[in-house]
Design an enzyme around this catalytic site. Structure first.
Site, PDB file in Angstrom:
ATOM      1  N   SER A 279      52.029  48.881  35.357  1.00  0.00           N
ATOM      2  CA  SER A 279      52.334  47.876  34.347  1.00  0.00           C
ATOM      3  C   SER A 279      53.784  48.036  33.854  1.00  0.00           C
ATOM      4  O   SER A 279      54.716  47.820  34.622  1.00  0.00           O
ATOM      5  CB  SER A 279      51.303  47.957  33.223  1.00  0.00           C
TER       6      SER A 279
ATOM      7  N   ASN B  77      49.662  47.153  39.313  1.00  0.00           N
ATOM      8  CA  ASN B  77      49.448  46.142  38.273  1.00  0.00           C
ATOM      9  C   ASN B  77      50.773  45.764  37.620  1.00  0.00           C
ATOM     10  O   ASN B  77      50.900  45.707  36.401  1.00  0.00           O
ATOM     11  CB  ASN B  77      48.445  46.634  37.242  1.00  0.00           C
TER      12      ASN B  77
ATOM     13  N   HIS C 128      43.077  45.178  35.219  1.00  0.00           N
ATOM     14  CA  HIS C 128      44.392  45.762  34.982  1.00  0.00           C
ATOM     15  C   HIS C 128      44.410  47.278  35.061  1.00  0.00           C
ATOM     16  O   HIS C 128      45.424  47.869  35.440  1.00  0.00           O
ATOM     17  CB  HIS C 128      44.907  45.313  33.607  1.00  0.00           C
TER      18      HIS C 128
END
Length: 273
Positions: free
Chosen positions: A99, A123, A243
């Site tokens: 992320s 992700n 996620h």
């Protein structure tokens, strides 16, 4: 596994990290996402440290690492990571980010290719469309004003399977413990960071893995495929996960990382001239 510390060069303060594995083996550095901490990599540390020296870092203002300056954007987080590698006496590394950590890892691979053997982006976000960009910027403004909604990200990140419920409880505890100012700074950089280095991904010549969950609504499979195509890398999409796929399906993620780590590291030509 206990936290260790290093003092970084000015102006970055103290770095906290977890490490495991045999000294002298290939170094593998892992960067978590906004609101998380290095403990979020526990399933990967346990598996990958059997063959590699693994360093899982607390991002600035997360876990026990000192905060970065308020308002810092993605390039400043990349500067912070360079200081972290130097403090750890690590020259060239295998680099994994999740992320926000994927944004830092991708930017670092663009700016400092001589310091990266391979890069894996889990992700990650890449060139959001206008609707997604406006939505995440609006959330960043709310967080910056002190409106920290714990439940909304959990609903986006997790389904209702037993594995996801277990992972959700851990993630909820990490989010509840995060420093709100550190969270706000990182989220602001995350909201603005998806396009900062995107136009230079074709300059990445080390082996690149882009992995996400098929059901991740924000770090979409289309983004993973676009990153891989731009950098002449590989995309992996994990069915039925969202996620936090490194926690909800660690076996699949670990297998993908082990395969990526076997990829030869000779330089390849960029995807585009």
């Amino acid at each position: 596994m206990t936290l260790k510390t290093r003092q970084l060069s000015e102006p970055f303060g103290r770095l906290c990290f977890r490490s495991a594995g045999s000294e002298g083996s290939d170094p593998l550095v892992m960067l978590h996402g906004v609101g998380m901490q290095s403990a979020a990599w526990e399933p990967q540390i346990d598996a990958l440290s059997q063959k590699y020296t693994v360093y899982a870092l607390d991002l600035p203002g997360h876990g026990e690492s000192d905060p970065i300056a308020a308002g810092s954007q993605l390039p400043e987080f990349v500067d912070w990571f360079l200081a972290a590698l130097d403090a750890l006496n690590l020259d060239r590394v295998n680099l994994v980010g999740h992320s926000m950590g994927a944004l830092i890892a991708g930017g670092f691979a663009v700016r400092y290719p001589n310091r990266v053997h391979r890069v894996a982006l889990l992700n990650g976000v890449f060139r959001r469309d206008d609707q997604a960009r406006n939505s995440v910027i609006a959330r960043a403004k709310l967080i910056g004003a002190g409106d920290f909604d714990l439940e909304t990200p959990l609903q986006r990140w997790f389904g209702d399977s037993p594995a996801e419920r277990t992972a959700r409880d851990k993630v909820a505890a990490w989010l509840a413990a995060v420093d709100i100012d550190g969270y706000a700074t990182a989220y602001g950089a995350f909201a603005q960071g998806d396009a900062v280095y995107a136009d230079r991904f074709d300059q990445i010549t080390c082996p690149l893995l882009a992995l996400t969950g098929a059901d991740d609504p924000n770090s979409t499979p289309e983004m993973a495929r676009a990153m891989a195509a731009t950098a002449n890398g590989q995309a992996v999409v994990v069915d039925n996960h969202r996620h936090m796929v490194n926690l909800t399906d660690p076996d699949t993620v670990n297998a993908a990382l082990f395969q990526w780590l076997k990829t030869p590291t000779q330089e390849r030509s960029p995807a585009h001239d």
